[in-house]
Write an enzyme that holds these catalytic residues in place. Structure first.
Site, PDB file in Angstrom:
ATOM      1  N   ARG A   1      -6.167  -5.216   8.561  1.00 33.27           N
ATOM      2  CA  ARG A   1      -7.436  -4.372   8.633  1.00 33.27           C
ATOM      3  C   ARG A   1      -7.751  -5.431   7.108  1.00 33.27           C
ATOM      4  O   ARG A   1      -7.653  -6.225   6.666  1.00 33.27           O
ATOM      5  CB  ARG A   1      -6.464  -3.245   7.015  1.00 33.27           C
ATOM      6  CG  ARG A   1      -7.035  -2.927   6.281  1.00 33.27           C
ATOM      7  CD  ARG A   1      -6.895  -1.627   6.415  1.00 33.27           C
ATOM      8  NE  ARG A   1      -6.493  -1.456   4.501  1.00 33.27           N
ATOM      9  CZ  ARG A   1      -5.850  -0.366   4.277  1.00 33.27           C
ATOM     10  NH1 ARG A   1      -5.734   0.937   4.566  1.00 33.27           N
ATOM     11  NH2 ARG A   1      -5.778  -0.079   2.741  1.00 33.27           N
TER      12      ARG A   1
ATOM     13  N   ARG B   1       3.787  -2.190  -2.590  1.00 25.36           N
ATOM     14  CA  ARG B   1       2.865  -1.461  -2.199  1.00 25.36           C
ATOM     15  C   ARG B   1       3.690   0.123  -1.663  1.00 25.36           C
ATOM     16  O   ARG B   1       3.674   1.179  -1.559  1.00 25.36           O
ATOM     17  CB  ARG B   1       1.806  -1.062  -1.629  1.00 25.36           C
ATOM     18  CG  ARG B   1       0.761  -1.764  -2.459  1.00 25.36           C
ATOM     19  CD  ARG B   1      -1.137  -2.216  -1.807  1.00 25.36           C
ATOM     20  NE  ARG B   1      -1.075  -1.253  -1.153  1.00 25.36           N
ATOM     21  CZ  ARG B   1      -1.185  -1.777   0.027  1.00 25.36           C
ATOM     22  NH1 ARG B   1      -1.640  -3.184   0.547  1.00 25.36           N
ATOM     23  NH2 ARG B   1      -2.875  -1.185   0.074  1.00 25.36           N
TER      24      ARG B   1
ATOM     25  N   ARG C   1      -8.126  -7.328   1.895  1.00 21.60           N
ATOM     26  CA  ARG C   1      -7.826  -6.844  -0.589  1.00 21.60           C
ATOM     27  C   ARG C   1      -6.975  -7.903  -0.934  1.00 21.60           C
ATOM     28  O   ARG C   1      -5.603  -8.753  -0.407  1.00 21.60           O
ATOM     29  CB  ARG C   1      -7.471  -5.664  -0.004  1.00 21.60           C
ATOM     30  CG  ARG C   1      -8.829  -4.871   0.186  1.00 21.60           C
ATOM     31  CD  ARG C   1      -8.079  -3.399   0.147  1.00 21.60           C
ATOM     32  NE  ARG C   1      -6.955  -3.111  -0.830  1.00 21.60           N
ATOM     33  CZ  ARG C   1      -6.978  -1.715  -0.176  1.00 21.60           C
ATOM     34  NH1 ARG C   1      -7.590  -0.728   0.178  1.00 21.60           N
ATOM     35  NH2 ARG C   1      -5.539  -1.173  -1.134  1.00 21.60           N
TER      36      ARG C   1
ATOM     37  N   LYS D   1      -5.816   7.463   5.284  1.00 17.76           N
ATOM     38  CA  LYS D   1      -6.649   8.070   4.335  1.00 17.76           C
ATOM     39  C   LYS D   1      -7.778   8.026   4.110  1.00 17.76           C
ATOM     40  O   LYS D   1      -8.471   9.374   4.592  1.00 17.76           O
ATOM     41  CB  LYS D   1      -5.886   8.369   3.165  1.00 17.76           C
ATOM     42  CG  LYS D   1      -4.567   8.646   2.707  1.00 17.76           C
ATOM     43  CD  LYS D   1      -3.853   8.939   1.782  1.00 17.76           C
ATOM     44  CE  LYS D   1      -3.776   7.555   1.050  1.00 17.76           C
ATOM     45  NZ  LYS D   1      -3.355   5.860   0.988  1.00 17.76           N
TER      46      LYS D   1
ATOM     47  N   ARG E   1      -0.775  10.344  -7.320  1.00 17.26           N
ATOM     48  CA  ARG E   1       0.163   9.439  -6.191  1.00 17.26           C
ATOM     49  C   ARG E   1       1.104   9.357  -7.273  1.00 17.26           C
ATOM     50  O   ARG E   1       2.746   8.940  -6.563  1.00 17.26           O
ATOM     51  CB  ARG E   1      -0.543   8.272  -7.300  1.00 17.26           C
ATOM     52  CG  ARG E   1      -1.739   6.806  -6.047  1.00 17.26           C
ATOM     53  CD  ARG E   1      -0.862   6.290  -4.768  1.00 17.26           C
ATOM     54  NE  ARG E   1      -1.405   5.665  -5.163  1.00 17.26           N
ATOM     55  CZ  ARG E   1      -2.369   4.979  -4.247  1.00 17.26           C
ATOM     56  NH1 ARG E   1      -3.258   5.647  -3.894  1.00 17.26           N
ATOM     57  NH2 ARG E   1      -2.741   3.741  -3.953  1.00 17.26           N
TER      58      ARG E   1
HETATM   59  P1  ADP Z   1      -3.437   2.544  -0.639  1.00 15.66           P
HETATM   60  O1  ADP Z   1      -3.586   3.743  -0.798  1.00 15.66           O
HETATM   61  O2  ADP Z   1      -4.013   1.030   0.785  1.00 15.66           O
HETATM   62  O3  ADP Z   1      -2.267   1.631  -1.380  1.00 15.66           O
HETATM   63  P2  ADP Z   1      -5.206   2.368  -2.893  1.00 15.66           P
HETATM   64  O4  ADP Z   1      -6.850   2.444  -2.386  1.00 15.66           O
HETATM   65  O5  ADP Z   1      -5.579   4.114  -2.900  1.00 15.66           O
HETATM   66  O6  ADP Z   1      -4.656   1.267  -1.195  1.00 15.66           O
HETATM   67  O7  ADP Z   1      -5.159   1.867  -4.061  1.00 15.66           O
HETATM   68  C1  ADP Z   1      -5.270   0.600  -4.124  1.00 15.66           C
HETATM   69  C2  ADP Z   1      -4.109   0.122  -5.965  1.00 15.66           C
HETATM   70  O8  ADP Z   1      -4.747   0.985  -6.791  1.00 15.66           O
HETATM   71  C3  ADP Z   1      -2.682   1.084  -5.478  1.00 15.66           C
HETATM   72  O9  ADP Z   1      -1.853   0.293  -5.200  1.00 15.66           O
HETATM   73  C4  ADP Z   1      -2.495   1.435  -7.424  1.00 15.66           C
HETATM   74  O10 ADP Z   1      -2.493  -0.144  -8.362  1.00 15.66           O
HETATM   75  C5  ADP Z   1      -4.001   1.611  -7.951  1.00 15.66           C
HETATM   76  N1  ADP Z   1      -4.291   3.434  -6.992  1.00 15.66           N
HETATM   77  C6  ADP Z   1      -4.948   3.423  -7.151  1.00 15.66           C
HETATM   78  N2  ADP Z   1      -5.172   4.987  -7.316  1.00 15.66           N
HETATM   79  C7  ADP Z   1      -3.665   5.194  -7.658  1.00 15.66           C
HETATM   80  C8  ADP Z   1      -3.522   6.539  -8.367  1.00 15.66           C
HETATM   81  N3  ADP Z   1      -3.598   7.642  -8.368  1.00 15.66           N
HETATM   82  N4  ADP Z   1      -1.930   6.444  -9.822  1.00 15.66           N
HETATM   83  C9  ADP Z   1      -2.181   4.950  -9.467  1.00 15.66           C
HETATM   84  N5  ADP Z   1      -2.578   3.629  -8.978  1.00 15.66           N
HETATM   85  C10 ADP Z   1      -3.663   3.537  -7.811  1.00 15.66           C
END
Ligand code: ADP
Ligand code: ZN
Length: 215
Positions: free
Chosen positions: A127, A173, A162, A13, A88
């Site tokens: 990554r 996740r 990370r 993404k 999400r």
């Molecule tokens: P990835 O898609 O690689 O898991 P992101 O960078 O999108 O990682 O998100 C990292 C973390 O941030 C998620 O695991 C969650 O804890 C939090 N997060 C990000 N976006 C949201 C969202 N829309 N709702 C709830 N938690 C979120």
């Protein structure tokens, strides 16, 4: 363009969003980046979000909606936006729908990046992300390595793994994704907005999105 990118962690993404930004000037809005910056800056938001993030759990919907309502009202969003990592959950999608009505905006499309699980796992463990908050370039130690000393090709800051990219947090996740986020695929299919793309190349994905958006 105004689009939502759906897909498991590691589906690409962030990379696709950055390419689309270069294409038409739409802004990338990544809730993950906003939250990581808040954690680094030790703001109230960051303190609240940190624990959830490190465990690979979702941050509460209310917190996310407060961030997004403010963000989507910022003037740069008139150029269009690529939502990366938001919504999400079904409640976030319902709230987004109301918010867009309030702002008098319509989504063009919701793109589901459909990537096999073994590819996802491989990508996430290899990554690396540039630690400079203003850069955040994404690397992969196999296919797109940082400089030999581990620093970012663009800005020279260390490219790091990370905190939520340990095997435990990654597994968590992916579970969270399947349970909370995958249901959005049907939600947006019913809304008539869904486009599924199964390619593994970000360039190819971007070109498919461009074609679909022109139609
Ligand atoms: P990835 O898609 O690689 O898991 P992101 O960078 O999108 O990682 O998100 C990292 C973390 O941030 C998620 O695991 C969650 O804890 C939090 N997060 C990000 N976006 C949201 C969202 N829309 N709702 C709830 N938690 C979120
Ligand atoms: Zn960098």
């Amino acid at each position: 363009m105004r689009i939502v990118l759906l897909g498991a962690p590691g589906a690409g993404k962030g990379t696709v969003a950055k390419l689309l930004t270069d294409y038409d000037g739409s802004v990338q809005i990544s809730t993950g980046d906003i939250l990581r910056n808040a954690v680094k800056a030790k703001t109230e938001l960051g303190k609240e979000a940190q624990g959830y993030m490190e465990r690979g759990e979702l941050v509460p919907d209310k917190l996310i909606m407060d961030i997004m309502e403010v963000r989507l009202r910022e003037p740069d969003c008139t150029k269009g936006f690529i939502l990366d990592g938001f919504p999400r959950t079904i409640p976030q999608a319902e709230e987004l729908k109301k918010l867009l009505v309030k702002l008098n905006l319509k989504l063009d499309m919701v793109v589901d990046l459909d990537v096999p699980k073994d590819v996802i796992l491989d990508r996430l463990t290899t990554r690396r992300t540039c630690s400079n908050p203003a850069c955040q370039e994404i690397y992969n130690i196999k296919s797109k390595p940082p400089k030999p000393d581990g620093t970012c090709v663009k800005c020279g800051s260390p490219a790091v793994q990370r905190a939520d990219e340990t095997v435990e947090a990654i597994t968590k996740r992916l579970e969270t994704y399947n349970e909370k986020t995958a249901p959005l695929i049907n939600f947006y299919r019913k809304e008539g907005l869904l486009k599924t793309i199964s390619s593994l190349s970000s360039e190819e994905i971007v070109s498919q999105i461009k074609t679909a958006i022109k139609q």
